[in-house]
Design an enzyme around this catalytic site. Structure first.
Site, short mmCIF file in Angstrom:
data_model
loop_
_atom_site.label_atom_id
_atom_site.label_comp_id
_atom_site.label_asym_id
_atom_site.label_seq_id
_atom_site.Cartn_x
_atom_site.Cartn_y
_atom_site.Cartn_z
N PRO A 27 4.20 6.68 11.84
CA PRO A 27 3.64 5.52 12.51
C PRO A 27 2.67 5.84 13.62
O PRO A 27 2.99 6.57 14.56
CB PRO A 27 4.87 4.82 13.10
CG PRO A 27 6.02 5.38 12.36
CD PRO A 27 5.64 6.76 12.00
N GLU A 28 1.51 5.31 13.50
CA GLU A 28 0.58 5.23 14.62
C GLU A 28 0.62 3.78 15.08
O GLU A 28 1.34 2.97 14.50
CB GLU A 28 -0.83 5.64 14.17
CG GLU A 28 -0.95 7.13 13.94
CD GLU A 28 -2.15 7.71 14.66
OE1 GLU A 28 -2.63 7.08 15.62
OE2 GLU A 28 -2.60 8.80 14.27
#
Length: 271
Positions: A2-3
């Site tokens: 996840p960014e």
DNA sequence: CTTTGCACCTGTTGGC
DNA sequence: TGCCAACAGGTGCAAA
């Protein structure tokens, strides 16, 4: 994985399913994440109602009347909603179970993520207290970058990924933003002109917004068999494309390492 | 104070 | 094809 766009997409996917609902219990299948999970989380949350869900940097914040659940997805974490109690799979470390049967399930193979409880406001937590501005809020600008970069000798890419400067710009989007702004990643941060900082700030916002939009449309739902937890593909300009032709000029994309992170750029387009 | 490198952990990939 | 080292999207912290 996840960014920031994935975290934002997760927030939007999960929030409508738990907002206003009351916790009936918590199931912990491990307590060993990046920091130990609060072993008494079930007692803490039972009977409490979700007042609001929001995001700060890459932290998901689930707010209750007397405190906040702080969730970070680390490198490989994801959240999913189940409407009936599905059998847990490998790396399903925690379930927040609601009175109506809804389950919020935390999955994280690498366990770099975290679930923390804080009685009080999230911003008082030491992990959140010193964070820089949100890239998609009004407070973010080239001017701000220019000020933060002044006197900094480190590579602009490293500075851009420092969450004291601006939060939420991870490795992928640092690479992509620098390409879009036509700035070479190894440049000393302080060497950027005001105009370059303006272009970079613009690029960061543009790249993040487009990724969030892509996530919103690619992603189906966070419920039950909705497929993978919410990762979405996107067409990257440089990330992961070393040796492949630049989409702008055809020059092979170069790969190097800056601050121990894979760094991709076009040696012709970025200066 | 700034900057660098390590550490945490498992799954996947690429090169031999 | 098979095996194993290298590497992966994060980030706090110790050390220099």
């Amino acid at each position: 994985m996840p960014e920031l766009p994935e975290v934002e997409t997760t927030l939007r996917g999960v929030s409508p399913h738990i907002n206003g609902k009351t916790v009936s219990g918590v199931i912990l299948r491990t307590t060993k994440l990046r920091w130990p999970l609060p072993p008494d989380l079930s007692e803490t949350l039972r009977g409490q109602t979700v007042q609001n869900c929001r995001r700060r940097a890459k932290y998901l914040l689930i707010e209750f009347a007397h405190g906040v659940l702080i969730i970070h997805l680390g490198m490989s974490g994801s959240l999913r909603i189940f409407t009936d109690s599905a059998e847990s799979q490998k790396h399903d470390h925690a379930d927040i179970v609601f009175a109506d049967g809804t389950v919020l399930r935390y999955h994280d193979p690498r366990r770099f993520g975290a679930i923390l409880w804080l009685s009080g406001v999230a911003e008082h937590h030491p992990l959140l207290a010193d964070l820089g501005p949100e890239p998609l809020d009004g407070g973010f600008s080239g001017c701000l970058l220019h000020r933060a970069f002044a006197k900094q000798n480190r590579a602009v890419k490293t500075a851009l990924m420092d969450n004291a400067v601006v939060v939420g710009v991870g490795n992928i989007y640092a690479n992509e933003s620098l390409f879009q702004a036509a700035i070479a990643p190894h440049r000393p941060a302080k060497s950027l002109s005001k105009a370059e900082c303006d272009a970079l700030a613009q690029a960061v916002q543009d790249v993040l917004r487009r990724a969030i939009d892509a996530g919103g449309s690619t992603l189906r739902d966070f419920v039950d068999s909705s497929g993978k937890s919410g990762y979405f593909q996107q067409q990257y300009q440089v990330y992961g494309r070393s040796g492949e032709p630049c989409r702008q000029c055809g020059t092979p994309i170069a790969k190097t390492v800056i601050g121990q992170r894979g760094t991709f750029y076009c040696p012709n387009c970025q200066h």
